[in-house]
Design a protein around this motif. Structure first.
Motif, mmCIF file in Angstrom:
data_model
loop_
_atom_site.group_PDB
_atom_site.id
_atom_site.type_symbol
_atom_site.label_atom_id
_atom_site.label_comp_id
_atom_site.label_asym_id
_atom_site.label_seq_id
_atom_site.Cartn_x
_atom_site.Cartn_y
_atom_site.Cartn_z
ATOM 1 N N SER A 32 3.087 -23.187 -96.932
ATOM 2 C CA SER A 32 2.501 -23.122 -95.527
ATOM 3 C C SER A 32 2.092 -24.283 -95.295
ATOM 4 O O SER A 32 2.512 -25.261 -94.304
ATOM 5 C CB SER A 32 1.777 -22.247 -94.840
ATOM 6 O OG SER A 32 2.284 -20.824 -95.108
ATOM 7 N N SER A 37 4.274 -23.726 -90.977
ATOM 8 C CA SER A 37 4.012 -22.030 -90.778
ATOM 9 C C SER A 37 5.269 -21.403 -90.908
ATOM 10 O O SER A 37 5.334 -20.054 -91.292
ATOM 11 C CB SER A 37 3.325 -21.996 -89.421
ATOM 12 O OG SER A 37 1.942 -22.675 -89.468
ATOM 13 N N ARG A 38 6.313 -21.896 -90.213
ATOM 14 C CA ARG A 38 7.488 -20.942 -90.189
ATOM 15 C C ARG A 38 8.278 -20.751 -91.557
ATOM 16 O O ARG A 38 8.439 -19.433 -92.033
ATOM 17 C CB ARG A 38 8.641 -21.558 -89.261
ATOM 18 C CG ARG A 38 8.356 -21.440 -87.758
ATOM 19 C CD ARG A 38 9.641 -21.975 -87.050
ATOM 20 N NE ARG A 38 9.781 -23.260 -87.258
ATOM 21 C CZ ARG A 38 10.863 -24.059 -86.560
ATOM 22 N NH1 ARG A 38 11.597 -23.454 -85.716
ATOM 23 N NH2 ARG A 38 10.842 -25.376 -86.670
ATOM 24 N N PHE A 109 15.699 -21.811 -94.528
ATOM 25 C CA PHE A 109 14.935 -20.499 -94.493
ATOM 26 C C PHE A 109 15.716 -19.555 -95.662
ATOM 27 O O PHE A 109 14.755 -18.727 -96.207
ATOM 28 C CB PHE A 109 14.915 -19.922 -93.155
ATOM 29 C CG PHE A 109 13.963 -20.743 -92.426
ATOM 30 C CD1 PHE A 109 12.864 -21.437 -92.809
ATOM 31 C CD2 PHE A 109 13.980 -20.783 -90.743
ATOM 32 C CE1 PHE A 109 12.150 -22.227 -92.001
ATOM 33 C CE2 PHE A 109 13.297 -21.389 -90.028
ATOM 34 C CZ PHE A 109 12.154 -22.254 -90.553
ATOM 35 N N THR A 165 1.037 -13.760 -92.609
ATOM 36 C CA THR A 165 1.650 -14.499 -91.486
ATOM 37 C C THR A 165 0.413 -15.121 -90.975
ATOM 38 O O THR A 165 0.284 -16.253 -90.497
ATOM 39 C CB THR A 165 2.190 -13.374 -90.342
ATOM 40 O OG1 THR A 165 3.357 -12.668 -90.713
ATOM 41 C CG2 THR A 165 2.756 -14.206 -89.320
ATOM 42 N N SER A 168 -0.339 -18.062 -93.035
ATOM 43 C CA SER A 168 0.790 -18.918 -92.635
ATOM 44 C C SER A 168 0.416 -19.983 -91.682
ATOM 45 O O SER A 168 0.548 -21.147 -91.355
ATOM 46 C CB SER A 168 2.324 -18.520 -92.682
ATOM 47 O OG SER A 168 2.678 -17.828 -93.857
#
Length: 208
Positions: A32, A37-38, A109, A165, A168
């Motif tokens: 991250s 973050s994504r 991704f 999450t 992240s």
């Protein structure tokens, strides 16, 4: 059907375990910080998807193989260690590139998701941990134990994903700030490479 009290206890324990500074949370943290973050959330999704493998291994009794067979345990852990060393090499390689070169070669991704899955399933200690952890919350009097194992596995995945999450999002912001400083990206990649190499050594030296 699991009892509400059992679910509450299990989710609490799972959340605390996900927060512990283990390989998965360190992996999410470093990725991250270096990729955003994504990217970290996608990797977290991959890591949690990998838990399906370990849950199934426990439910079907396959996890016992990793607990009793030194060969099976060693093969899987050395594959995982080799992959972590590869990630360490790539991180150090990125650290040697200029910012323009790094921007030209983003990771999709899809690749990050697969990276998370592979990172998780090649750690046999997760299967052994699940083998010891999940059955403690089952109750044969409530019916199908295999179904309960899968339900508990799903709850663990959800708890871990929420924690990862949040990690992240926080690490991504920290990484964005740090990368704006002079040589920030290079330092982040070197940190990531060092963490991956350390995790590889730890996994390679681990025992059942």
């Amino acid at each position: 059907m699991l009892e509400i009290q059992t679910i509450a206890m299990f989710v609490t324990a799972s959340t605390l375990l996900a927060l512990a500074p283990g390989p998965d949370v360190l992996f999410v943290l470093t990725q991250s910080m270096t990729k955003g973050s994504r990217a970290g959330i996608v990797i977290a999704l991959g890591l949690c998807s990998g838990l399906i493998f370990h849950t199934t291994a426990v439910a079907l009794g396959v996890a016992v193989i990793f607990q009793t067979s030194a060969i099976a345990f060693s093969i899987l852990k050395f594959v995982g260690a080799a992959y972590l060393l590869y990630l360490a090499f790539m991180a150090f390689k990125d650290a040697s590139k200029s910012k323009l070169e790094s921007d030209k070669s983003p990771i999709s991704f899809s690749a990050l998701y697969k990276r998370g899955i592979f990172m998780n399933i090649t750690n046999p200690k997760v299967s052994i941990f699940f083998l010891a952890f999940l059955p403690q919350f089952t109750n044969p009097s409530l019916g199908n134990v295999t179904g309960q194992i899968f339900s508990l596995g799903a709850l663990f995945m959800l708890s871990a994903f929420v924690v990862f999450t949040l990690v992240s999002l926080l690490a991504g912001r920290l990484g964005t700030w740090f990368s704006q400083t002079k040589n920030g990206e290079k330092i982040l990649n070197r940190i990531a490479g060092t963490v991956f190499a350390g995790l590889a050594i730890k996994l390679a030296l681990s025992s059942r």
